[in-house]
Design an enzyme around this catalytic site. Structure first.
Site, PDB file in Angstrom:
ATOM      1  N   GLU A 161       1.008  -1.295  -0.105  1.00 17.24           N
ATOM      2  CA  GLU A 161      -0.171  -0.026   0.121  1.00 17.24           C
ATOM      3  C   GLU A 161       0.777   1.179   0.053  1.00 17.24           C
ATOM      4  O   GLU A 161       1.929   1.319   0.680  1.00 17.24           O
ATOM      5  CB  GLU A 161      -0.955   0.251   1.142  1.00 17.24           C
ATOM      6  N   GLU A 211      -5.698  -2.979  12.518  1.00 18.56           N
ATOM      7  CA  GLU A 211      -5.349  -3.741  11.175  1.00 18.56           C
ATOM      8  C   GLU A 211      -6.326  -5.058  11.198  1.00 18.56           C
ATOM      9  O   GLU A 211      -6.672  -5.473  10.115  1.00 18.56           O
ATOM     10  CB  GLU A 211      -4.044  -4.130  11.326  1.00 18.56           C
ATOM     11  N   GLU A 250      -2.456  -4.039   6.870  1.00 18.86           N
ATOM     12  CA  GLU A 250      -3.467  -4.975   7.132  1.00 18.86           C
ATOM     13  C   GLU A 250      -3.504  -6.095   6.019  1.00 18.86           C
ATOM     14  O   GLU A 250      -4.505  -6.582   5.586  1.00 18.86           O
ATOM     15  CB  GLU A 250      -4.942  -4.157   7.032  1.00 18.86           C
TER      16      GLU A 250
HETATM   17  N1  BES Z   1      -3.197   0.992   5.836  1.00 17.63           N
HETATM   18  C1  BES Z   1      -2.547   1.381   6.583  1.00 17.63           C
HETATM   19  C2  BES Z   1      -1.010   1.454   6.596  1.00 17.63           C
HETATM   20  C3  BES Z   1      -0.474   2.273   5.526  1.00 17.63           C
HETATM   21  C4  BES Z   1      -0.332   3.636   5.562  1.00 17.63           C
HETATM   22  C5  BES Z   1       0.309   1.575   4.383  1.00 17.63           C
HETATM   23  C6  BES Z   1       0.110   4.397   4.367  1.00 17.63           C
HETATM   24  C7  BES Z   1       0.858   2.455   3.286  1.00 17.63           C
HETATM   25  C8  BES Z   1       0.962   3.746   3.407  1.00 17.63           C
HETATM   26  C9  BES Z   1      -2.917   1.092   8.293  1.00 17.63           C
HETATM   27  O1  BES Z   1      -4.114   0.476   8.467  1.00 17.63           O
HETATM   28  C10 BES Z   1      -2.828   2.225   9.099  1.00 17.63           C
HETATM   29  O2  BES Z   1      -3.540   2.889   8.871  1.00 17.63           O
HETATM   30  N2  BES Z   1      -1.878   2.071  10.025  1.00 17.63           N
HETATM   31  C11 BES Z   1      -1.581   3.163  10.773  1.00 17.63           C
HETATM   32  C12 BES Z   1      -2.164   2.854  12.343  1.00 17.63           C
HETATM   33  C13 BES Z   1      -3.536   3.107  12.622  1.00 17.63           C
HETATM   34  C14 BES Z   1      -3.901   2.470  14.052  1.00 17.63           C
HETATM   35  C15 BES Z   1      -4.012   4.488  12.299  1.00 17.63           C
HETATM   36  C16 BES Z   1       0.037   3.545  10.923  1.00 17.63           C
HETATM   37  O3  BES Z   1       0.744   2.875  10.442  1.00 17.63           O
HETATM   38  O4  BES Z   1       0.358   4.554  11.535  1.00 17.63           O
HETATM   39 ZN    ZN Z   2      -5.754   1.689   8.487  1.00 17.31          ZN
END
Ligand code: BES
Ligand code: ZN
Length: 849
Positions: free
Chosen positions: A122, A291, A257
């Protein structure tokens, strides 16, 4: 990828891909500098799409061979992908490419971390693995074969077979490429199991590097709690035989995720009482939940395009907040989230980076994983729930899952579900998704013949590209208190839809005191001219715990603003009112700890700027220090008593009850350290048997200028632990005084253990520098220069993390001419760097515009 002329992508230009990918077979032959990736994909024409060339994304791939229906072809390859002539009907596409994971420091695509292979796809990382329609609306069933000597080889879905040097995985659920994952390495497993609500057994595994086995138990329990909660609250069951989580040290974000194979930054999953703070435990529980919840809100229902990112992120943040509220204290969670919103999203929404929850254009999508998309996106869902009610919300969500399971959906789909489930017209509400900026709501009141009238006026300041704003639907939760402190009217939600609107309340015997925006029912700035007495009254009597906290926060802010702008003395009436609250042992210690918090210096800078005063970081720092000292002196008798109350005698547990006590304890220790020069902190540091106590003591010592011994001891004790050493790096910068911050940070970048390629370590130092308000804004520009130096260096390796950290400069326009000039010069210096990444180019361009 160096790109001279970045392309802007627009939401309005969306067109579906011309083919569907019916089945994807991937084979990986792993080697650090020459991994072979073979793909076999069955494409069929998409009847819903306009005519188009067959284009597959692909970046930094070494082409080996291509075939269609078994016959070799020679596609035309550019820096961003390939085009190829294809048959009219369905066909089998085959390609082989070579990639070099060991040279991938961007940590996007397939890369290596401590000798282990892992992926991050992602948003658009899959195109660095093979040629593919790398867009979320192309969903397919993946079968993956991994060949390599590593003992553990994982991919999405269920295991399909394994043998000497190979493993195969099959994921039956169609998914976009951004949810693809692969991990291979010599890992160890912390196993677990879960029985779903329909009685299916799911194998759970948490894979870590040898040596980290002792930090897995908490994460595993958090996963089981999340699985159970999603069944109970949303009726969502897990849908594979196995759920794997892997911890990696080098990771740009917190966690990802990927279907059936979540990949986590080790800081977001590994925990033990000795090495992790209460805050770490709470964050880990929330991220694991987040996640996991994406399995339905993100994976089973994904996004049509990246403009719809808030569809999965806003909703999933909202869901993880509900989870945390249920597992811990709802009032504490709400206050913490609002602090976070004001600390990160408000500055973003009020500066040059402001954008709608659903942006309409971007150059680099990675730059839009923002506080606005996430946190404001979650607030928008909270408002929707407030407006339609809990029951209708549940009904709408059931309909969402029923109607859109398997879809790549849009915000329009999401809102339609609510319209259909409730009969409500959400046309105006939709502006929350398209209008940027933080609305201001001004309140005035009148009382006559037993009738009380509240008049609310809304106004949203202009933001980049949006000079004029239309009124939004703002749910304003209001309660009325009688002069004796009783509740005259319990919480009622007013729906503000006009630019100006009045609401009347009849049959009141005396003029009430209003408690407005209870629970922070909308992400707005409330403007209300009121007396200190009235705020003190709310601090003492409000039945809404959020607004009770808010009353103290308002008084703290006014007190500090008066100290800064008029040289006023600290407001003793407020301090007395606050003292009564923190003395009240019937209140949750965690809540009392939050009551002891002060507005951050950056928040004060923003308030001053809003009121037309140029913020002076040194004056803000001095006032804050003076207030802290005054509070310590004024409460010197009370502190030992509170410290006693905050003591935990039972064995360490990272639960809400114990961590609340420790939070109160560390707030008290910080005050005590201002009186005893760090004596109590030293004692706590020496005797601490958990990281929460050890680290809070260390922070007090460094803050008091008496931290050198303790820092050396801490380092000697934790030298082998990467995550604890990140704390060591960060804390020194965070807790040092304004004149030393930049020098401290600079010295730490010269430490042999500073590793700019590891995002956690880089952020520990540079993030702490940017967050230390007075230190970062040192008048000679040393803070700005140091950060810019390192951003320029890091961009060559890791554009994504570099770009995210550029936001440290997002408030540059609010400061005095000298600082403004210095920051602008650094931004221009970054912009002028030859070969600057697309990510950072977009950020500095927006910042300078
Ligand atoms: N899908 C995101 C991770 C992501 C973000 C991948 C940007 C690629 C680019 C994941 O679900 C996410 O949102 N992670 C957050 C933590 C969450 C608790 C808000 C993070 O990684 O900070
Ligand atoms: Zn997320």
């Amino acid at each position: 990828m160096k790109d001279a002329s970045p392309q802007t992508i627009y939401l309005k230009d969306y067109t579906p891909f011309g083919w569907t990918a019916e089945e994807v077979h991937l084979t990986f032959v792993l080697a650090p500098s020459a991994t072979r990736v073979r793909s076999r994909i069955r494409f069929a024409p998409n009847p819903d799409a306009p005519q188009q060339d067959f284009f597959l994304h692909g970046e930094q791939l070494k082409p080996i061979s291509f075939a269609i229906d078994g016959a070799p072809v020679s596609p035309e390859i550019t820096e961003t992908g390939l085009t190829c002539a294809v048959p009219e009907g369905a066909f089998i596409w085959e390609a082989e490419v070579e990639i070099a994971p060991v040279e991938n420091f961007a940590l996007e695509g397939l890369y290596m971390s401590n000798g282990m292979y892992c992926t991050q796809c992602e948003a658009e990382g899959f195109r660095k693995i093979t040629f593919y329609p790398d867009r979320p609306d192309v969903m397919s069933v993946f079968t993956v074969r991994i060949e390599g000597d590593e003992t553990v080889k994982l991919s999405n879905g269920n295991p399909q077979g394994q043998g000497d040097g190979w493993a195969e995985w099959h994921d039956p659920w169609p998914k976009p490429a951004y949810l693809f994952a692969l991990v291979a390495g010599d890992l160890v497993n912390h196993p677990g199991a879960f029985t779903t609500m329909s009685g299916r057994e799911v194998e759970l595994n948490l894979w870590v590097r040898p040596g980290d086995e002792g930090k897995c138990a908490f994460g595993m329990e958090a996963l089981k709690k999340s699985m159970k909660w999603d069944e109970e609250v949303y009726g969502r069951e897990y849908d594979l035989d196995i759920f794997n989580i892997v911890a990696v040290d080098d990771f740009n974000m917190g966690a990802m995720e990927n279907k059936g194979l979540n990949i986590f930054n080790s800081s977001a999953v590994l925990a033990s009482p000795e090495t992790s703070t209460d805050a770490n435990f709470e964050r880990i529980e929330a991220i694991i939940a987040h996640e996991y919840f994406h399995n339905w809100t993100g994976n089973r229902i994904t996004c049509r395009d990246w403009f719809q990112l808030c569809l999965k992120e806003g909703l999933t943040v909202f869901r993880d907040a509900q989870f945390t509220s249920d597992m811990r204290s709802a009032e504490v969670k709400r206050i913490s989230d609002v602090i976070d919103l004001r600390g990160r999203q408000f500055p973003e929404d009020q500066g040059p980076l402001s954008h709608p929850v659903r942006p309409e254009s971007f150059q680099e999508i990675n730059n839009f994983y923002t506080a606005t998309v996430y946190e404001k996106g979650a607030e928008v869902i909270g408002m929707l729930k407030t407006l339609v009610g809990d029951e209708a919300y549940a009904k709408a969500l059931d309909l969402y899952f029923e109607r859109h399971d398997g879809d790549a959906a849009t915000i329009e789909d999401w809102l339609k579900v609510f319209e259909d489930a409730t009969g409500r017209d959400l046309t105006q509400f939709k502006r929350w998704y398209s209008q940027a900026g933080t609305p201001h709501v001004a309140v005035s009141e009148a009382f006559e013949n037993g009738t009380y009238t509240l008049t609310l006026k809304q106004h949203t300041p202009p933001t980049p590209g949006q000079p004029d704003k239309a009124p939004q639907v703002i749910p304003v939760a209001v309660g009325l208190l009688s002069p004796n402190g009783d509740e005259a009217l319990p919480t009622k939600v007013l729906e503000l839809t006009e630019a100006e609107q009045s609401f009347t309340f009849e049959g009141l015997s005396a003029k009430p005191v209003p408690s407005i925006l209870r629970g922070f029912s909308a992400p707005v700035v409330l403007e209300r001219e009121t007396s200190k007495e009235e705020r003190a009254f709310l601090l003492a009597h409000d039945t809404d715990t959020f607004n009770r906290w808010e009353a103290s926060r308002d008084l703290a802010r006014e007190c500090l603003v008066a100290m800064i702008t008029e040289g006023a003395e600290p407001d003793t009436a407020w301090l007395d009112g606050l003292e009564a609250v923190i003395r009240d042992s019937a209140l949750d210690p965690a809540y009392r700890a939050l009551m002891l918090g002060l507005p951050t210096q950056s928040e004060l800078a923003q308030v001053l700027h809003q009121r037309g005063v140029t913020p002076d970081p040194d004056a803000i720092w001095t006032a804050t220090e003076t207030l802290k000292k005054t509070r310590a002196e004024r409460w010197s008798k009370l502190l030992p008593q509170l410290a006693e109350e905050a003591k935990v005698t039972e064995p360490y547990q990272p639960d809400a009850e114990q961590s609340g006590k420790r939070a109160l304890g560390s707030a008290v220790l910080a005050l005590t350290s201002r009186l005893d020069g760090g004596e109590a902190a030293k004692a706590q540091f020496e005797s601490a048997d958990n990281m929460t106590l050890q680290l809070s003591a260390l922070a007090c010592l460094v803050q008091a200028g008496a931290g050198e011994d303790a820092l050396a001891k801490f380092r000697a004790q934790w030298n082998g632990d990467r995550l604890v050493m990140d704390k060591w790096f960060g804390l020194q910068v965070a807790a040092s005084g304004p004149s030393e911050t930049a020098d401290r940070a600079k010295a730490l970048t010269e430490d042999p253990d500073f590793d700019m390629k590891n995002p956690n370590r880089f952020r520990a130092v540079m993030g702490a520098l940017a967050m230390n308000h007075a230190g970062f804004h040192r008048i000679d520009g040393a803070g700005y220069q140091l950060l810019a130096d390192w951003l320029i260096k890091l961009d060559e390796k890791n554009p994504q993390t570099t770009a995210r950290m550029c936001s440290a400069f997002q408030t540059w326009k609010r400061y005095d001419e000298t600082r403004r000039g210095l920051m602008k010069a650094q931004l221009e210096r970054i912009a002028a760097k030859p070969g600057l990444s697309r990510d950072v180019t977009e950020m500095v361009t927006r910042l300078l515009s």
